[in-house]
Design a protein around this motif. Structure first.
Motif, PDB file in Angstrom:
ATOM      1  N   VAL A 188      29.248  40.657  47.539  1.00 49.95           N
ATOM      2  CA  VAL A 188      28.934  42.054  47.887  1.00 49.95           C
ATOM      3  C   VAL A 188      30.674  42.503  48.372  1.00 49.95           C
ATOM      4  N   LYS A 189      31.084  41.728  49.114  1.00 46.14           N
ATOM      5  CA  LYS A 189      32.381  42.324  49.490  1.00 46.14           C
ATOM      6  C   LYS A 189      33.514  42.377  48.207  1.00 46.14           C
ATOM      7  N   GLY A 190      33.241  41.583  47.293  1.00 47.39           N
ATOM      8  CA  GLY A 190      34.068  41.572  46.302  1.00 47.39           C
ATOM      9  C   GLY A 190      33.840  42.228  45.226  1.00 47.39           C
ATOM     10  N   SER A 191      32.649  43.071  45.252  1.00 45.33           N
ATOM     11  CA  SER A 191      32.293  43.810  44.156  1.00 45.33           C
ATOM     12  C   SER A 191      32.901  45.430  44.395  1.00 45.33           C
ATOM     13  N   TYR A 192      33.510  46.020  43.462  1.00 47.02           N
ATOM     14  CA  TYR A 192      34.253  47.266  43.686  1.00 47.02           C
ATOM     15  C   TYR A 192      33.457  48.165  43.217  1.00 47.02           C
ATOM     16  N   ILE A 193      32.173  48.198  42.616  1.00 49.41           N
ATOM     17  CA  ILE A 193      31.554  49.180  42.285  1.00 49.41           C
ATOM     18  C   ILE A 193      30.351  49.626  43.122  1.00 49.41           C
TER      19      ILE A 193
END
Ligand code: GTP
Ligand code: MN
Ligand code: MN
Length: 437
Positions: A144-149
């Motif tokens: 979740v933290k790594g998702s930019y969208i």
């Protein structure tokens, strides 16, 4: 015959609010399984998942009012809210025969459930958002933290940052400390105000997922402005990390008719959902870490002076110890053997902070509606739901956290105390400790 049963036996009345439901009862393993299935049904979001969830919850509430442990299927045969439910009876039978519910254990082990409970454990992340993230292939908080969208909301960012803290149950001692801190500020802002800790703690629970405060003043109108000033004062002392303020939407109609509040659990009071910074020194013994404590740490923790006494809470306290509190998910707590979502979180979030994050709710009610607000915010949710259902079906009235409306006579009924509300509804008064359905 069943109706008469209901009249004779307080434990088998039709509505949960007519029964005495203590916190502790002998059928915990059954009610935990049923409430797990309630939760699972909600997570599933199917067509009638809401009504399936409610059926599990009602069955659980019926068992909580039984003074004796269930020994055989016939023991629940005639209970309201169970007798028509083949699924619930099956679960009970399974536990009677095997000691556990195979259905529950199966769901607990499923990837679907593990993922959903991980994401719904994030403050600010509801069921539909969690389902969306699962569908996107996200499996961990790091995903979740790594998702930019994703465009995470302010509350979700906090929910991730303080995941372990906010999934650790608040203890009664912690709640008391926060109550003292809040009361002290409120007394300075508007003398004569009342600050009541409502919710689960008022019903006698030892832990909670948050701390709930109902603030009022005996003189109608004097409660106005307290919340904003209180939040500022607490923030200035470093005790608040996050606030989500909802302005009052009370109108004459909502108060008089109890409309929409009877359908919707949300009321219209001015309120704030917040994240409180509880100094670690304010935490007394936590059973889950006591074994790791040294004598020195113990005495450091003992030194804490509650804020109600002369010293005011401040953030420049010495951290009592660097021990991270192992994340204990609320789900795990009620469901024994599950792997807790927080165990899936690899990263421990102890960053040398001198405080832990705890959820706190504030609600402000004017004197004229106080008794109704107190009743509503004391809960349990199921107790409120059953009381509103009873009020509607048996009394032809609408009950909400704002008032009571008599539909037969087209008038609203006033009450100054909870006792008066029960009396108007022709119900035996139940103290908060008996509302744990
Ligand atoms: P834990 O916090 O998990 O220990 O349980 P709790 O019973 O305290 O639950 P929670 O803090 O969610 O809510 C406390 C009570 O306030 C419950 O009876 C809820 O039904 C009630 N409550 C929460 N939000 C609202 C709301 O918006 N309106 C009304 N009327 N009641 C609410
Ligand atoms: Mn609560
Ligand atoms: Mn709450």
């Amino acid at each position: 015959a069943l109706e008469e049963d209901g009249e004779d036996k307080p434990k088998n009345r039709r509505f949960a609010c007519q029964r005495i439901t203590p916190l502790n009862h002998p059928n915990q393993k059954f009610t935990e399984a049923l409430e797990f299935l309630e939760k699972a049904a909600e997570l599933r979001m199917g067509d009638n998942s809401r009504s399936r969830a409610l059926a599990f919850r009602k069955a659980s509430a019926a068992l909580k009012a039984l003074p004796e442990e269930i020994k055989k299927p016939e023991d629940v045969e005639n209970l309201y809210d169970i007798r028509g439910g083949a699924h619930c009876k099956g679960v009970i039978l399974d536990i009677l025969e095997n000691g556990y519910s195979a259905e529950v254990e199966g769901i607990k082990r499923s990837d679907w459930y593990q993922n959903m409970s991980l994401f719904t454990g994030i403050y600010g992340c509801g069921i539909s958002t969690s389902a969306k993230w699962c569908q996107m292939g996200l499996r961990s908080l790091d995903d979740v933290k790594g998702s930019y969208i994703l465009n995470l909301t302010r509350s979700q960012l906090k929910g991730i940052e303080y995941y372990n803290d906010l999934n650790t149950p608040v203890t009664k001692e912690e709640a008391k400390w926060i109550h003292d801190a809040v009361s002290q500020e409120v007394a300075a802002i508007q003398p004569g105000s009342t600050v009541v800790m409502t919710g689960g703690f008022l019903r006698g629970k030892d832990t909670g997922h948050d701390v709930d405060f109902l603030i009022s003043h005996p003189e109608e109108g004097k409660e106005k402005g307290i919340l904003g000033t209180l939040l500022q004062a607490l923030t200035k002392k470093g005790l608040l990390d996050y606030t989500d303020i909802q302005n009052s939407t009370v109108t004459k109609t909502t108060v008089q008719t109890g409309m929409d509040a009877s359908r919707n659990t949300m009321d219209h009071y001015e309120r704030c959902f917040s994240i409180f910074r509880l100094p670690k020194t304010a935490q007394s013994h936590r059973s889950d870490e006591s074994s790791e404590r040294t004598v020195a740490e113990d005495s450091a923790a003992m030194d804490v002076v509650p804020p109600a006494s002369e010293s005011s809470p401040s953030m420049d306290v010495t951290p009592a110890n660097g021990t991270a509190i192992p994340g204990l998910s609320l789900l795990e707590k009620t469901n024994g053997s599950t792997t807790s979502p927080s165990e899936i979180v690899q990263k421990t979030e102890d960053s040398g902070r001198s405080w832990v994050a705890r959820r706190v709710d504030f609600v402000i009610a004017p004197a004229g509606q106080y008794a109704f607000a107190l009743l509503g915010w004391t809960g349990s949710k199921m107790f409120n739901r059953s009381m509103r259902d009873y009020t509607n079906k048996v009394m032809n009235m609408n009950l909400s956290s704002h008032g009571l409306f008599d539909k037969t006579n087209n008038c609203s009924l006033q009450a100054k105390t909870e006792e008066e509300i029960f009396e108007l509804l022709k119900l035996d008064y139940k103290p908060p400790e008996e509302r744990n359905c």
